[in-house]
Design an enzyme around this catalytic site. Structure first.
Site, PDB file in Angstrom:
ATOM      1  N   LYS A 188      69.734  50.673  36.139  1.00  0.00           N
ATOM      2  CA  LYS A 188      69.175  51.828  36.847  1.00  0.00           C
ATOM      3  C   LYS A 188      67.520  51.786  36.744  1.00  0.00           C
ATOM      4  O   LYS A 188      67.091  50.683  36.768  1.00  0.00           O
ATOM      5  CB  LYS A 188      69.400  52.965  35.366  1.00  0.00           C
ATOM      6  CG  LYS A 188      70.897  53.077  35.113  1.00  0.00           C
ATOM      7  CD  LYS A 188      71.861  53.854  36.031  1.00  0.00           C
ATOM      8  CE  LYS A 188      73.003  53.856  35.929  1.00  0.00           C
ATOM      9  NZ  LYS A 188      73.863  54.392  34.780  1.00  0.00           N
TER      10      LYS A 188
HETATM   11  C1  LIG Z   1      75.169  54.864  34.160  1.00  0.00           C
HETATM   12  C2  LIG Z   1      75.773  56.228  34.276  1.00  0.00           C
HETATM   13  C3  LIG Z   1      76.364  56.840  33.048  1.00  0.00           C
HETATM   14  C4  LIG Z   1      76.335  56.152  31.852  1.00  0.00           C
HETATM   15  O1  LIG Z   1      75.152  55.859  31.259  1.00  0.00           O
HETATM   16  P1  LIG Z   1      75.193  54.592  30.137  1.00  0.00           P
HETATM   17  O2  LIG Z   1      73.949  54.417  29.628  1.00  0.00           O
HETATM   18  O3  LIG Z   1      75.775  53.459  30.672  1.00  0.00           O
HETATM   19  O4  LIG Z   1      76.066  55.100  29.102  1.00  0.00           O
HETATM   20  C5  LIG Z   1      76.733  58.086  33.164  1.00  0.00           C
HETATM   21  N1  LIG Z   1      76.915  58.868  34.468  1.00  0.00           N
HETATM   22  C6  LIG Z   1      76.507  58.167  35.701  1.00  0.00           C
HETATM   23  C7  LIG Z   1      76.457  58.825  36.958  1.00  0.00           C
HETATM   24  C8  LIG Z   1      75.755  57.017  35.446  1.00  0.00           C
HETATM   25  O5  LIG Z   1      75.548  55.897  36.501  1.00  0.00           O
END
Ligand SMILES: *Cc1c(COP(=O)(O)O)cnc(C)c1O
Length: 392
Positions: A188
């Site tokens: 991210k």
């Molecule tokens: C990455 C992501 C999540 C979950 O995040 P984590 O930190 O991996 O638990 C939820 N929704 C979307 C759209 C994501 O890209």
């Protein structure tokens, strides 16, 4: 990246000052629930223009806490898009509620407001649009629909830190939503290893988020239901979890967050380079077109390919790219086709938009450590893999 080095579809960008920030915390008095966590919360709230941010252990935890704060419980429905990571839907199940799936636009993967409208009813407690790839969902329409049934809008903004909707930053939660959930997974925009946060402006929601993060416990005398016998006293009012973030993670997050503008600018510049070069390839269309591109934070650079017309399977294309040092990924298999949900009675065939998007999408490498030369490498590899494909 160095020539010949494998290009993954996404990766973190950790620099010397990020490492120094983590080492400093390791030498400090607090490894968790200390000043680095509150420092990160202030920095994130400032970055998105919200009154508060509550840091938690992951993006999944952020969605779980946000739905809890919105009052989601057994018997309720949460409207989520069919195209998303499973966590958007699962977080409703954690609370005994049912995710109700809205189909998406087959060309953008974004939730469709008309589909949301069709699903609205008196059980709708929350609506959770997802800003797929970093381009934003139709928030104005969704906000109006939510108001109609008194539902809370929780943005799944895990792709969209640094994105804007009209003039508002995603996460500001001023006009279109009550809460926004973020993830700080390494792919991210801001990396913590694992980490998440919820932003918003309503102090009552903030209180519920902070309680839920810490077992449902409150230490605020103003909230006690029984007389307090002393300063060590606390009460548990709800069934919460340990969703706390450590100071180690928060220090990394704060150091990374200071670079957000640079990271997003780099992602946008790389996306523009892709757009320009791919315009010469007849078989490939970028998912994010001009109207959506302006405010996108470009978590992903996704393209659409008509594999059937190309006479190649996606696996063949992905393997061909991998052999040339290029990593790709598929975001996402429709949640409505996951066995866990089909066993609960969801019918995958009812979501043609999600299936059509999934059938054609591919995420190409995009991260701040890349250069325009790397984009050229990806496009040349695509040209080689698609050589001799019939012209559409
Ligand atoms: C990455 C992501 C999540 C979950 O995040 P984590 O930190 O991996 O638990 C939820 N929704 C979307 C759209 C994501 O890209």
């Amino acid at each position: 990246m160095r020539d010949g080095e494998f290009l993954p579809y996404g990766r973190q960008c950790i620099e010397a000052d990020d490492i120094a920030a983590v080492v400093e915390v390791l030498r400090s008095d607090y490894l968790t629930t200390g000043p680095a966590v509150s420092g990160f919360e202030s920095a994130l709230a400032d970055a998105v223009g919200a009154d508060f941010a509550v840091a938690v252990s992951s993006g999944t935890a952020a969605l779980h806490a946000a739905y809890f704060a919105a009052g989601v419980r057994e018997g309720d429905e949460v409207i989520v898009p069919a195209t998303t990571f499973v966590a958007t839907a699962n977080a409703a199940r954690f609370l005994g509620a049912e995710p109700v799936f809205a189909d998406v636009d087959p060309d953008t993967g974004l939730i469709r407001a008309d589909e949301v409208e069709r699903l609205l009813n008196e059980k709708t407690r929350a609506i959770a649009p997802v800003h797929m790839t970093g381009a934003t969902a139709p928030m104005a329409a969704i906000a109006t629909l939510a108001e109609r049934v008194g539902a809370t809008v929780v943005e799944d903004a895990c792709h969209a830190l640094g994105a804007t909707i009209e003039t508002e930053r995603v996460g500001a939660c001023r006009r279109f939503s009550a809460l926004a959930a973020f993830s700080f997974h390494p792919v991210k925009h801001v990396a913590m290893g694992e980490g998440g946060a919820i932003t918003g402006n309503d102090p009552a929601l903030e209180r519920r988020l902070r309680q839920f993060r810490n077992h449902g416990i409150t230490r605020d005398p103003a909230e006690f239901q029984q007389p307090s016998p002393g300063p060590w006293y606390y009460e548990q009012h709800a069934l919460g979890h340990n969703l706390r973030l450590t100071d180690i993670q928060a220090a990394l997050g704060t150091s990374q967050l200071a670079k957000l503008d640079r990271f997003v600018a780099k992602r946008r510049a790389l996306a523009q380079a892709y757009d320009a070069r791919l315009a010469e390839l007849p078989h490939i269309a970028p998912v994010t077109t001009t109207a959506l591109a302006a405010g996108s934070a470009y978590h992903l650079y996704a393209v659409l390919l008509d594999f059937e017309q190309l006479g190649r399977t996606r696996t063949e294309v992905m393997n061909g790219l991998r052999a040339r040092g290029i990593g790709t990924q598929v975001h996402y298999i429709p949640v409505t086709d996951q066995p866990y949900y089909t066993a609960r009675g969801v019918r995958g065939e009812d979501f043609p938009g999600a299936r059509r998007y999934h059938a054609r999408t591919l995420s190409l490498p995009l991260f701040p450590g890349m250069e325009v030369d790397d984009v050229d490498r990806v496009v040349e590899a695509l040209q080689a893999v698609l050589a001799d494909a019939p012209t559409p």
